[in-house]
Design an enzyme around this catalytic site. Structure first.
Site, PDB file in Angstrom:
ATOM      1  N   GLN A 197       0.829  -1.199   0.000  1.00 52.18           N
ATOM      2  CA  GLN A 197       0.000   0.000   0.000  1.00 52.18           C
ATOM      3  C   GLN A 197       0.867   1.253   0.000  1.00 52.18           C
ATOM      4  OE1 GLN A 197      -3.067   0.832  -0.412  1.00 52.18           O
ATOM      5  NE2 GLN A 197      -2.924   2.977   0.220  1.00 52.18           N
ATOM      6  N   GLU A 198       1.990   1.201   0.697  1.00 49.74           N
ATOM      7  CA  GLU A 198       2.873   2.365   0.783  1.00 49.74           C
ATOM      8  C   GLU A 198       3.606   2.630  -0.529  1.00 49.74           C
ATOM      9  OE1 GLU A 198       3.250   4.607   2.936  1.00 49.74           O
ATOM     10  OE2 GLU A 198       2.375   3.857   4.791  1.00 49.74           O
TER      11      GLU A 198
END
Length: 518
Positions: A313-314
């Site tokens: 996600q990052e």
């Protein structure tokens, strides 16, 4: 006044006779056919279910699932152990009730008029619709009118059979279908994506979870409206089990436990994104193998697969990732955060993962003790994304708007309000991009679901391949090696180097026993 002389022996005998007379009418104890009494005398609650990502599953030998967790808590409520029997399809579940092999069916079963004629429903706890599914890239039907038995197959005992029969009688006389007596809905969905079957029907929640691992499965159309999901028990004159279930679910609802469990298993949202899921799973194959050792090394209080989902996600697992705001690296750390953690190179994958875990652990340590253990991670992730001070504001806003500040299900609904002036102007720490924090946590949960399911699927395929190899080349004694009837093994025995050995642990996996003690 004459003092009464109490005959304690007479009173004792009278009380005993009265107890014997009233014993059959006591709701939870007494006669042999009292279900609760029988369960407690046996010391175990027998529950039949099916193996799906939602109802019952296992990770590293540990059972989990919405229905499993509720059933375990109900067994604890009754003061007995839980005995789970896993069946292949719905038809087999109801056979267990008919044959007296189960006290309850806890398998995400839909309440309908036909079932309640023969079985006792319990309280409902969520709802689903029945949907027709097909494989992306294949023909998508817009109606059921011309579907044939060669195209459409459903699982035995599936509630939709009654709906199909009604539709055939009232709207689509040409409609026909087949029932596969050996496969459940999950297996039929697998047949669809493998091109072995054109269409099948499953419930909307099962489809949503299946798509996290197999994004090529698509919904063609809805067959039914929303239908309530419930448990089933035998239907007879004994209502003690039904009464206990009603009390149990009422208690779970009142103290918020039911909402928390539903959030845990159903709160991932249903906004499925085909392209995003497909891209993620491709990265699992191409990139994750190189990063997995680092995730396993630094994941301490959390599962390494959750850590992998956070990193994706990052940065989409890109160690060189950089954002316009200046955050960099696998875990997208700010320069100040990196310096405080002793990180010298944010683009070094190992340093970034190590630092990200330590920063997340710091957020976890700040989450109030009143937050349930299995929900603390979601509060910490939201704080990781938008700052802990804004998480405090979100909890305060939840309390002010009559929600539970310790419930992630309640708090996450207020996160988007942190960017709306009527709300943030009255909060201690002001404006925050709460809608981004909401999406951040939800995305991580979806990636985690996809990753866990996909890795399980890969493990299953590897096991099946090993089993097939074991069947093709069965184990033999060393004295048999070299004989012509085992040419493959003869070749291996004659190899002087780089030979292949198959450990029994690789060739054979423990088959899931139908009955599991918990």
């Amino acid at each position: 006044m004459k003092k009464l002389k109490i005959n304690y022996l007479f009173i004792g005998i009278l009380a005993l006779l009265l107890a014997v007379a009233l014993w059959p009418s006591i709701p939870w104890f007494g006669k042999a056919d009292n279900r609760i009494a029988a369960i407690q005398a046996r010391g175990e609650l027998r529950v039949s279910t099916i193996h799906t990502p939602l109802t019952y599953n296992e990770i590293n030998g540990k059972p989990f699932g919405l229905d499993y967790e509720l059933a375990k808590q109900f067994a604890d409520y009754l003061g007995v152990k839980l005995k789970v029997t896993v069946r292949q399809n719905i038809s087999q579940l109801f056979d267990d009730l008919d044959n007296g092999n189960a006290d309850l069916l806890a398998a995400g079963l839909v309440y309908n008029s036909e079932r309640v004629k023969n079985y006792q429903p319990g309280p409902t706890y969520y709802s689903v619709s029945q949907q027709l599914v097909y494989k992306v890239g294949q023909y998508r039907p817009r109606t059921l009118c011309n579907l044939t038995a060669e195209q459409l197959t459903v699982a035995p005992g599936h509630v939709v059979v009654n709906d199909l029969q009604t539709l055939k009688e009232t709207k689509f006389p040409e409609l026909s279908w087949k029932v596969d007596d050996k496969k459940g809905s999950a297996e039929l969905m697998e047949d669809v994506i493998e091109g072995k079957l054109d269409y099948t029907i499953a419930d909307s929640v099962a489809i949503s979870l299946f798509q996290r691992v197999h994004p090529e499965l698509a919904v063609a159309l809805d067959i039914t409206d929303e239908q309530p999901v419930t448990w089933f028990s035998p239907l007879d004159g004994d209502n003690t089990l039904s009464a206990a279930l009603l009390d149990f679910f009422n208690e779970m609802n009142e103290d918020g436990t039911l909402a928390r469990i539903e959030e845990k298993y159903l709160g991932h949202g249903d906004d499925f994104d085909y392209v995003d899921t497909r891209t993620f799973l491709r990265a699992v194959d191409a990139v994750l193998p190189q990063l997995k050792p680092l995730f396993e090394k630094y994941a301490e209080e959390i599962d390494w697969r959750l850590l992998a989902a956070i990193a994706y996600q990052e940065s989409h697992w890109d160690a060189q990732a950089t954002s316009p705001t200046g955050v960099r690296g696998m875990m997208m750390l700010t320069k100040n955060t990196a310096q405080s953690l002793g990180i010298t190179d944010r683009t070094d994958a190992e340093q970034s993962i190590s630092g990200g875990v330590r920063y997340l652990q710091d957020m976890m340590s700040k989450v109030p003790e009143s937050v349930p253990e299995n929900e603390r991670i979601w509060f910490a992730l939201a704080a990781y994304n938008m700052g802990y001070a804004h998480m405090l504001d979100a909890r305060a806003l939840t309390a002010k708007t009559k929600g539970n500040p310790d419930s992630w299900a309640d708090v996450k609904q207020r996160l988007p309000l942190l960017s709306q002036k009527p709300y943030y102007s009255k909060l201690t720490y002001g404006y925050a991009r709460g809608h981004e924090a909401y999406a951040y946590v939800e995305n991580i949960r979806k990636y985690q679901i996809s990753l866990v399911g996909y890795l399980q699927e890969k493990e299953k395929q590897a096991t099946e391949a090993a089993m097939q190899l074991a069947q093709d080349y069965p184990a033999v004694s060393p004295t048999e090696l070299g004989k012509e009837k085992f040419p493959f093994l003869s070749f291996l025995s004659q190899s002087s180097s780089n030979y292949l050995t198959h450990s029994p642990s690789l060739l054979f996996s423990r088959k899931g026993s139908e009955e599991k003690q918990n």
